[in-house]
Design an enzyme around this catalytic site. Structure first.
Site, short mmCIF file in Angstrom:
data_model
loop_
_atom_site.label_atom_id
_atom_site.label_comp_id
_atom_site.label_asym_id
_atom_site.label_seq_id
_atom_site.Cartn_x
_atom_site.Cartn_y
_atom_site.Cartn_z
N ASP A 169 -11.38 143.35 56.54
CA ASP A 169 -10.97 142.41 55.52
C ASP A 169 -10.81 141.15 56.23
O ASP A 169 -10.49 140.93 57.33
CB ASP A 169 -9.47 142.79 55.10
CG ASP A 169 -9.20 141.88 53.88
OD1 ASP A 169 -9.80 140.89 53.81
OD2 ASP A 169 -8.28 142.25 53.15
N ILE A 187 -27.14 133.48 39.64
CA ILE A 187 -28.04 134.01 40.35
C ILE A 187 -28.40 135.28 39.52
O ILE A 187 -27.61 136.06 39.07
CB ILE A 187 -27.84 134.58 41.75
CG1 ILE A 187 -27.47 133.31 42.64
CG2 ILE A 187 -28.80 135.21 42.40
CD1 ILE A 187 -28.59 132.25 42.67
N GLY A 216 -19.31 140.53 53.12
CA GLY A 216 -19.79 140.87 51.40
C GLY A 216 -21.15 141.41 51.30
O GLY A 216 -21.90 140.87 50.46
N GLY A 230 -21.96 143.00 47.73
CA GLY A 230 -22.08 141.90 46.44
C GLY A 230 -23.73 141.67 45.98
O GLY A 230 -24.55 142.28 46.69
N GLN A 231 -23.70 141.02 44.80
CA GLN A 231 -25.07 140.75 44.27
C GLN A 231 -25.95 140.08 45.29
O GLN A 231 -27.09 140.70 45.32
CB GLN A 231 -24.77 139.56 43.05
CG GLN A 231 -26.07 139.63 42.18
CD GLN A 231 -25.91 138.24 41.28
OE1 GLN A 231 -25.23 137.44 41.33
NE2 GLN A 231 -26.68 138.28 40.25
N LYS A 261 -14.21 126.22 46.59
CA LYS A 261 -15.61 125.96 46.91
C LYS A 261 -15.75 124.53 47.33
O LYS A 261 -16.35 124.05 48.29
CB LYS A 261 -16.68 126.04 45.76
CG LYS A 261 -16.90 127.58 45.56
CD LYS A 261 -17.57 128.22 46.80
CE LYS A 261 -17.45 129.80 46.71
NZ LYS A 261 -17.97 130.33 48.25
N TYR A 303 -11.71 128.98 41.49
CA TYR A 303 -13.06 129.15 42.43
C TYR A 303 -13.70 127.81 42.53
O TYR A 303 -14.18 127.65 43.82
CB TYR A 303 -14.04 129.94 41.31
CG TYR A 303 -15.50 130.15 42.14
CD1 TYR A 303 -15.55 130.78 43.23
CD2 TYR A 303 -16.55 129.74 41.17
CE1 TYR A 303 -16.81 131.22 43.77
CE2 TYR A 303 -17.89 130.05 41.99
CZ TYR A 303 -17.97 130.88 43.10
OH TYR A 303 -19.24 130.92 43.64
#
Ligand code: SER
Length: 320
Positions: A53, A173, A8, A11-12, A147, A143
């Site tokens: 992936d 974030i 990832g 991503g951010q 988690k 989500y």
């Protein structure tokens, strides 16, 4: 750790964490990876990069073997808002990706795995103010469900296989490099970009919506500090609350007006309001402070000043 794989990495958090870890551990020792989006030039040119992936365990295993990976940082996830549009995708990426990471790490006897969690583990039954480390975890989003399950799974691997698995419950974030992709807290990033570009912002949650937030430099510091903490001193593993700031959207707008007096904001709440309302205002991060010395640096005004400066410079250069 000798070789770290970041999943990832576009991503951010992943994109900035890749560069931070390359600074700490050496460019060649941090392998960035993603499913299909091209990484930034910075990430691509400064060290190894792979496309695969995570839901394909064999591909994950082969990449780990190719580089002799002994630590995986799994930043790939479908966040809360996109997860509500496509719950099965959220389950697939967040759960099947995670079990593959844990299984490959166990089989290859890796030194460490970092699996991020989120304030999305909390739900309407959690105390709103200073959500405790140990509390009711009954989230209402897919989500959040993934988690909570992820935290339990990670702790299972610690207990059953003695695998070193760690993780933080990231708050929203806020950053100025890579935009977040499909979370509920995205408004707290968009507000700054829209302020600089258009002088106004239409927010998708109400003005009194208050959530735990953190500026990216603190997020990177928290992540690296937890990775480097002495495992034998940790009583918790994959579920550390980490707090930094807590403010309403109206307070963000006031903070921006200190530097841009003409900034305007209006509110058009959508489905994300219910998600925001199900999360606490702030978290109690005493465990993180006591077990590995967590301490944030940025408050709202310091962050606002820095965000507006950096985004303003990018805007002048025509980059955004
Ligand atoms: N930023 C995430 C989201 O809004 C929370 O971890 O989904």
């Amino acid at each position: 750790m000798k070789k770290i794989l970041i999943i990832g990495a576009v991503g951010q958090i992943g994109s900035e964490l890749t560069m931070t870890l390359r600074n700490v551990y050496g460019n060649e020792n941090v392998i960035a990876s993603t499913r299909k989006t091209l990484p930034s030039d910075k990430v691509k040119e400064s060290g190894p990069f792979e496309f695969f992936d995570t839901t394909n365990r064999e591909d994950l295993y082969n990449v780990c073997k190719k580089y002799g990976v002994d630590c995986i940082v799994n930043m790939a996830a479908i966040l809360s808002a996109v997860g509500e549009q496509n719950p099965m995708l959220a389950w697939d990426v967040n759960m099947n990706g995670l079990i593959n990471v844990l299984e490959v790490a166990r089989e290859m006897q890796m030194k460490q795995v970092l699996v991020p969690s989120s304030i999305a583990v909390f739900g309407p039954g959690t105390p709103l103010d200073k959500a405790p480390q140990e509390t009711v975890l009954k989230p209402t989003t897919m989500y959040g469900v993934t988690k909570v399950a992820g935290e339990l799974l990670a702790d299972y691997y610690v207990r059953k296989y003695n695998l070193d698995v760690r993780g933080l419950r990231y708050p929203g974030i806020i950053s100025n490099e890579t935009l977040p992709g499909g979370g509920t807290t995205d408004y707290a990033v968009a507000i700054y970009f829209e302020a600089v570009k258009h002088g106004k912002y239409t927010c998708f949650v109400k003005e009194d919506t208050r959530l735990p937030m953190m500026y990216m430099p603190d997020c990177l510091k928290a992540t690296v500090d937890l990775m480097q903490a002495d495992f034998s001193k940790l009583k918790h593993h994959s579920d550390f609350n980490v707090g930094a700031m807590s403010f309403s959207v109206a307070e963000m707008a006031d903070s921006i007006r200190k530097y841009m007096p003409n900034f305007q904001i209006e509110y058009k709440p959508d489905f994300r309001q219910a998600i925001a309302d199900s999360w606490p205002d702030s978290v109690d991060d005493t465990a993180a402070r006591n077990e590995w010395g967590w301490k944030p640096s940025f408050n709202l005004d310091a962050m606002t000043q820095d965000m507006l400066k950096v985004i303003g410079e990018k805007h002048k250069l025509g980059l955004i």
